[in-house]
Design a protein around this motif. Structure first.
Motif, PDB file in Angstrom:
ATOM      1  N   HIS A  33       0.858  -1.184   0.000  1.00  0.00           N
ATOM      2  CA  HIS A  33       0.000   0.000   0.000  1.00  0.00           C
ATOM      3  C   HIS A  33       0.900   1.241   0.000  1.00  0.00           C
ATOM      4  O   HIS A  33       1.817   1.358   0.808  1.00  0.00           O
ATOM      5  N   ALA A  92       0.483   5.574  -0.792  1.00  0.00           N
ATOM      6  CA  ALA A  92      -0.281   6.782  -1.143  1.00  0.00           C
ATOM      7  C   ALA A  92      -1.738   6.452  -1.482  1.00  0.00           C
ATOM      8  O   ALA A  92      -2.292   6.950  -2.458  1.00  0.00           O
ATOM      9  N   GLY A  93      -2.341   5.592  -0.681  1.00  0.00           N
ATOM     10  CA  GLY A  93      -3.753   5.277  -0.833  1.00  0.00           C
ATOM     11  C   GLY A  93      -4.103   4.282  -1.928  1.00  0.00           C
ATOM     12  O   GLY A  93      -5.274   4.057  -2.201  1.00  0.00           O
ATOM     13  N   LYS A  94      -3.097   3.679  -2.553  1.00  0.00           N
ATOM     14  CA  LYS A  94      -3.334   2.715  -3.627  1.00  0.00           C
ATOM     15  C   LYS A  94      -2.615   1.398  -3.304  1.00  0.00           C
ATOM     16  O   LYS A  94      -1.607   1.387  -2.600  1.00  0.00           O
TER      17      LYS A  94
END
Length: 157
Positions: free
Chosen positions: A96, A98-100
C-alpha cells in the motif's frame, strides 16, 4: 461484466530490496488459452485456486474485461497439471502506497530476475503517486503480460 484497468511498471531491484514488505504469496499459474487478446488461466497458491478469464477491451492496453472465480484448491491443482501447457511462477507482494494498492510480482523459474509492479485504477486517466522503486512503464509492452511470459520467458530475451 468486470473491467480491469491496470498499469504495469518495472521495479528497481536495489530500491525494492530496501522496501519493508509483508509476507508474499507464492503463485503458480498456467494457461489454458493464451492468444492475442484473451486468456483463460488457473492460478494456485498454497491455500486457494482461481479460474481467471481476460479479454482485450477496445484499443487500450490498460483496460480488459475480467472474470475471476475461486475454485476448490484440489481442482485448481488438477486443472493446472492436466490442462495447461505454459505457465509462470512468482511471489506477489501487496504494497500500500499513497492510498493505492501495488501488486509487485517477483518472478522465478524461467522469468527469474524480472520484477513487475501493477496498479489497478478506477479510470484510465486516474492520477496516482509512484513509489521510488517504480521505474519504466511497460503497460503497452505485451512482453510483460503473464501470458506472454509463459510462452517467451524473460531468460530468452
Amino acid at each position: 461484466m468486470g473491467v480491469e484497468i491496470e498499469r504495469k511498471f518495472l521495479v528497481d531491484h536495489d530500491k525494492w530490496e530496501k522496501v519493508s514488505k509483508p509476507e508474499g504469496t507464492h503463485y503458480r499459474q498456467g494457461y489454458i488459452v493464451a492468444d492475442s487478446g484473451r486468456t483463460v488461466r488457473i492460478r494456485v497458491s498454497e491455500r486457494k485456486a482461481f479460474l481467471n478469464l481476460k479479454s482485450k477491451s477496445g484499443s487500450s492496453h490498460m483496460s480488459r474485461s475480467e472474470y475471476e472465480y475461486e475454485i476448490p484448491l484440489d481442482e485448481g491443482l488438477e486443472i493446472l497439471e492436466k490442462f495447461t501447457t505454459n505457465g509462470t511462477e512468482k511471489i506477489r507482494y501487496n504494497i500500500h502506497f499513497a492510498g493505492k494498492l501495488w501488486e509487485v510480482d517477483v518472478f522465478s523459474g524461467d522469468n527469474a530476475g524480472l520484477i513487475v509492479a501493477e496498479i489497478e485504477l478506477e479510470s484510465e486517466d486516474e492520477q496516482f503517486e509512484r513509489p521510488e522503486w517504480v521505474t519504466i512503464e511497460v503497460t503497452d509492452d505485451g512482453r510483460y503480460t503473464n501470458a506472454a511470459l509463459s510462452k517467451h520467458p524473460f531468460k530468452d530475451w
